[in-house]
Structure formats: C-alpha cells, structure tokens
Design an enzyme around this catalytic site. Sequence first.
Site, mmCIF file in Angstrom:
data_model
loop_
_atom_site.group_PDB
_atom_site.id
_atom_site.type_symbol
_atom_site.label_atom_id
_atom_site.label_comp_id
_atom_site.label_asym_id
_atom_site.label_seq_id
_atom_site.Cartn_x
_atom_site.Cartn_y
_atom_site.Cartn_z
ATOM 1 N N SER A 1 -11.201 7.795 5.960
ATOM 2 C CA SER A 1 -10.323 8.464 5.091
ATOM 3 C C SER A 1 -10.992 8.925 3.602
ATOM 4 C CB SER A 1 -9.113 7.391 4.734
ATOM 5 O OG SER A 1 -8.075 7.935 4.110
ATOM 6 N N ASP B 1 -5.177 10.033 9.936
ATOM 7 C CA ASP B 1 -5.911 9.430 9.195
ATOM 8 C C ASP B 1 -6.889 8.334 10.058
ATOM 9 O OD1 ASP B 1 -7.231 7.334 7.651
ATOM 10 O OD2 ASP B 1 -5.905 7.750 6.076
#
Length: 359
Positions: A40, A153
Amino acid sequence: MKIGLCLSGALSKGAYQAGFMEAFMEKMGRESITCLSGASMGACNAYGIAANQFNRVKSIWHAFDYPNLFSIWKGIVFKNHIDKTFNKLFDDNDQIDIPMYVSSVSTFPKLDFHYVKIEGPFKQEIRQLMKGAVGFPFLTGPQTIYKKRLHTDGGIIDNIPVYPLTTHDVDLIIVLHFDPKFTLEKRLQLSDKTILEIDLSVCNAYMKKSFDFRQQTLSKMYDSGYDYGLQLSDILLNCTTQESLRKTVNQIMTAEQAERSKYKALDTIPSKFNRLLTKYRHKSSVITTLEDQYKENPKPVYQGYCHECDKKMTPKKHFRWIFFFSTWWFGLGILYAIYFWLFQKPGCPYCKKKHFDYI
C-alpha cells in the site's frame, strides 16, 4: 552493513516512514540498502528509495493537505488525485537500482496474491501495478483493472511483507509497521536473518491517526519519524559484528514490547485479515516478476496405457448427458456434474475401461 527494509501499509502514517527513511539514509547511506518491500502506502515510499528519487516522496508528503475524510474521498474519486500524485512519483526515465517487492492482490476473477519484484528501467506496468496495490477498499473509489484482473490493496493478504527480503543476502532486516500486536510468523522466526521490527506509532508515543491527511499532522509525523530514524541509526552504527547486532536488536525489541502491550491500533484489522488468508502467502509461486505475474502454466498432457486395448492414448472422462438432463429436477444431475469434474477417473476412449497406468 547490508540492510533490507520492509515498509508496511500505513495510510497517512506513511509520513512516519518517510521521515524515518530520510534520517536513516543520511546516517547509514542509501548504498547500505540492498532490497526493499512494501504494501500500500509503504510501497510508494519504497519506490522513492529504490529509484533514488526520495526527494519526490518528500515533496508529495509535504504537499498533502486534506481537512477531513470526505475531502480525501472527493479528491480521489472526483478529482483524480491518485493519478496526479503518481505523475509526481513516477518518471519514464527512472532506473530502479535497488530491487523492491510489492504486495499485489487480485480479487476477480479469483483471489490471488504475489510479491511482485520490480527492478531495472521504469515501465508503465509498474504504474498500473502500484495503482492497484494502493487501492484501499471503500476509500479510493473503483478498483484498478491490471492484467485483466481486478486489484485492491495488497495489505489485505500481507500488510507487512517481510518474507521476500529473507531470500536476499542481508545482515539486517528492518520492519517499519504500525501494529502493536504484530509478531513474526513462524517461517520468519526460523529464518537465519536478523529482523528488527518496530511499531513507529506506538512505541515512540506517536499519533495514531491513519486517515488524518492535514498538513499540520503530517508534518508532526514526518518530524517524529525523522528524529527516531536518527536515534536508531546511531545505535546501529555502533554494531561492528553480527553478534553485537543481534544483541542490540533483541534489546531494542524487548524494551519496546512492554510498551506495545498497552496499545491497540487500527492496524490490527489488516493483521487479522493477514492471519485469515495465510495460505495465499505460502504458495510456491508467491514471489514473481512483472512479466510472470499471473502467467498461466500450461496444463500437463497425461498419456496412459490401457490394459484392455493394449494401446497408448490420452485418457478421457465420459460425461453422461442423458443422465444429467433426466435427473436435474431432483438435483442429482448437479451432484453428478460435481462428481464428474472433481472425482471421476479418466477412462480409455476406446473400451471405456478405467484400468489405466500413467506413463
């Protein structure tokens, strides 16, 4: 000293990582970093180091200024702020001279996970991969389509991607995360690598505001991370042998463990997802490259020898369509189809017998 750096997913707390890394490179030198991994927001911070463009990362963090969560969502969904930020982070002339790994998750048409290795000259595929890897669910709008798959993500499967760094020849792996309850999984504990994992936000009395992108808050986080980076670098510089390094790492982690037990952070939520989806991190092909990611392996062609026909051929399964259609209203047809695909043994296409030996 050869060092590997793991930067966890962090949202706004990635500012801690950026400040820490600026101080770390000033003291230890960028040349001491031999490999990186990130999930991320941590992957974006890692890219700035890997491409030797950390000044871009620094300017991006000092440019963020969102008064509330709604303004973040509006800027990302309606004003295309992710692409605008990526335009500042990436450049076609970048050269990634430190290998880095990105946690990459595809959710459709099936759930799949890889640590994707990035190295060498910049490619547009890197931009697409990273855009999918930072797609925080429900916040960044529609998920990214990359290589004909829907991505989200990477922190869902592994928010603290330490494992790929253990495959490199390093003296120390430094893990920067934000989960006070985090512990290394068994295969990492059994590794011969020295791993220093620290919670930047908790162990040093930092703020725990994952969605606070106000410039005032980000500046405080950045400065706090910078101060701790200087402090930790001074300690590590005094370690002249591997034995003294291990001893120092144990002392740091022991001192912080008592403080961790007092806190509970938002980042325990992705850690719970990580524990639930462990099997996706342990498959044999989990470490891959941009080119080989989601590359389909050809199905093996089995050849057999039938005892009845005394012939060599590829055995086949024989689906009985009459049985399927004549019993479907009882559900037996569906059960038969499931049995056919999963359990039925292949037979000889000539005599229909199933007395096969594979060659």
